[in-house]
Design an enzyme around this catalytic site. Structure first.
Site, mmCIF file in Angstrom:
data_model
loop_
_atom_site.group_PDB
_atom_site.id
_atom_site.type_symbol
_atom_site.label_atom_id
_atom_site.label_comp_id
_atom_site.label_asym_id
_atom_site.label_seq_id
_atom_site.Cartn_x
_atom_site.Cartn_y
_atom_site.Cartn_z
ATOM 1 N N ALA A 3 4.770 8.839 0.293
ATOM 2 C CA ALA A 3 4.312 8.330 -1.000
ATOM 3 C C ALA A 3 5.490 7.808 -1.824
ATOM 4 O O ALA A 3 6.625 8.283 -1.696
ATOM 5 C CB ALA A 3 3.592 9.439 -1.765
ATOM 6 N N ASN A 4 5.212 6.793 -2.647
ATOM 7 C CA ASN A 4 6.206 6.227 -3.569
ATOM 8 C C ASN A 4 7.435 5.677 -2.849
ATOM 9 O O ASN A 4 8.536 5.671 -3.396
ATOM 10 C CB ASN A 4 6.632 7.283 -4.608
ATOM 11 C CG ASN A 4 5.452 7.856 -5.366
ATOM 12 O OD1 ASN A 4 4.607 7.104 -5.850
ATOM 13 N ND2 ASN A 4 5.373 9.177 -5.452
ATOM 14 N N ARG A 5 7.241 5.235 -1.624
ATOM 15 C CA ARG A 5 8.310 4.660 -0.811
ATOM 16 C C ARG A 5 9.396 5.690 -0.463
ATOM 17 O O ARG A 5 10.502 5.330 -0.059
ATOM 18 C CB ARG A 5 8.960 3.440 -1.480
ATOM 19 C CG ARG A 5 8.031 2.229 -1.597
ATOM 20 C CD ARG A 5 7.565 1.780 -0.217
ATOM 21 N NE ARG A 5 6.774 0.572 -0.245
ATOM 22 C CZ ARG A 5 5.443 0.532 -0.318
ATOM 23 N NH1 ARG A 5 4.765 1.668 -0.419
ATOM 24 N NH2 ARG A 5 4.794 -0.597 -0.301
ATOM 25 N N LEU A 6 9.110 6.962 -0.625
ATOM 26 C CA LEU A 6 10.060 8.011 -0.251
ATOM 27 C C LEU A 6 9.724 8.457 1.178
ATOM 28 O O LEU A 6 9.217 9.560 1.400
ATOM 29 C CB LEU A 6 9.997 9.176 -1.253
ATOM 30 C CG LEU A 6 10.429 8.801 -2.672
ATOM 31 C CD1 LEU A 6 10.241 9.988 -3.607
ATOM 32 C CD2 LEU A 6 11.888 8.329 -2.687
ATOM 33 N N ARG A 65 0.853 -1.175 0.000
ATOM 34 C CA ARG A 65 0.000 0.000 0.000
ATOM 35 C C ARG A 65 0.892 1.230 0.000
ATOM 36 O O ARG A 65 2.088 1.148 0.301
ATOM 37 C CB ARG A 65 -0.932 0.025 1.215
ATOM 38 C CG ARG A 65 -0.222 0.172 2.558
ATOM 39 C CD ARG A 65 -1.229 0.104 3.699
ATOM 40 N NE ARG A 65 -0.597 0.188 5.009
ATOM 41 C CZ ARG A 65 -0.385 1.330 5.655
ATOM 42 N NH1 ARG A 65 -0.743 2.489 5.118
ATOM 43 N NH2 ARG A 65 0.192 1.334 6.852
#
Length: 215
Positions: free
Chosen positions: A188-191, A8
Site C-alpha cells: 500500500a502507498n507504494r511502500l 492502483r
C-alpha cells in the site's frame, strides 16, 4: 491519451523476512507454484534482457523451461539476436511479471549454454510442429513474407517425414546462473516489499546474503 493518472494500490499482502526461504531457488519455486495454482496465464513467461556490442539493451519474452539449483533454463536459436548478444556479453537479466499476484522477480546472472544432451532431451519432448519450426525459422533475420515462412516449414515437414526430427546444430538452451535474485511484493502507498538475495563466496563456499531494499 492522458495516462498520468492511471494507477492502483497494491493491497494483496506484504512480504516479511521471516516469510523467505534461506535459498532463493526454493523461494522462487514456491512463488512459481503459487502463480501456476492461481491460474495465471503464462506463469513461466519471462523477459530476457541482453546488451549488444554497441551497448544497446534489448528485451524479449521467452518461456522458462527448467529451474534448479544450477539456474534458470530457456531455449532458443543460437544464431538469434539474443544469442549474438550473449556471445559478446553473457551477463543477462530475467524478469517475471506476476501482476495478478502483485509480484515480480528479477534475476541477474551469467548465461551459459547447456549441454547438447540437455538440449536434445528437451527438443525431443516438444510437439513435432515446434521441432519443425525450429528448423524452418532463421530467427531474428528478415523474411519477406509469412507465405515464404510457411513454405520453409512445409519443406522441413517433407524433409523429415520419415523418422525422428534431429536436433538442429544451431538450436539449444542457455542456463542463467544467478548472482542475485530480487523478490518484489506490492504494498500500500507504494511502500512495496523488496528482498534481494546476493550470492557470496567465503572460503570457497557459496552462500546467499538476504537484504531488504527500499521501495
Amino acid at each position: 491519451m492522458d495516462i498520468d493518472q492511471v494507477r492502483r494500490d497494491y493491497l494483496q499482502g506484504g512480504l516479511q523476512r521471516g516469510d523467505l526461504a534461506a535459498d532463493p531457488i526454493e523461494q522462487f519455486e514456491l512463488w512459481l507454484k503459487q502463480a501456476i495454482d492461481a491460474g495465471m496465464q503464462d506463469p513461466t513467461a519471462m523477459t530476457v534482457a541482453t546488451v549488444n556490442a554497441e551497448g544497446q539493451p534489448s528485451q524479449r519474452i521467452v518461456l522458462l523451461k527448467q529451474v534448479d539449483a544450477k539456474g534458470f533454463v530457456f531455449y532458443t536459436n543460437y544464431e538469434s539476436h539474443k544469442a549474438q548478444d550473449i556471445a559478446l556479453n553473457p551477463l543477462v537479466s530475467l524478469h517475471f511479471p506476476w501482476h495478478a499476484l502483485e509480484r515480480q522477480v528479477k534475476i541477474c546472472g551469467r548465461a551459459e549454454k547447456v549441454s547438447a544432451a540437455e538440449s536434445l532431451k528437451y527438443f525431443s519432448s516438444r510437439p513435432e510442429e515446434s521441432q519443425l519450426a525450429a528448423w524452418a525459422s532463421a530467427q531474428s533475420r528478415p523474411v519477406s513474407s509469412r507465405q515464404l515462412l510457411m513454405q520453409q516449414f512445409n519443406a522441413m515437414k517433407e524433409k523429415f517425414k520419415q523418422g525422428k526430427i534431429p536436433l538442429p546444430d544451431f538450436w539449444g538452451g542457455y542456463r542463467v546462473v544467478p548472482s542475485s535474485i530480487e523478490f518484489w511484493q506490492g504494498g500500500a502507498n507504494r511502500l512495496h516489499d523488496r528482498f534481494q538475495y546476493t550470492r557470496t563466496e567465503t572460503d570457497g563456499q557459496s552462500d546467499w546474503l538476504i537484504e531488504r531494499l527500499a521501495p
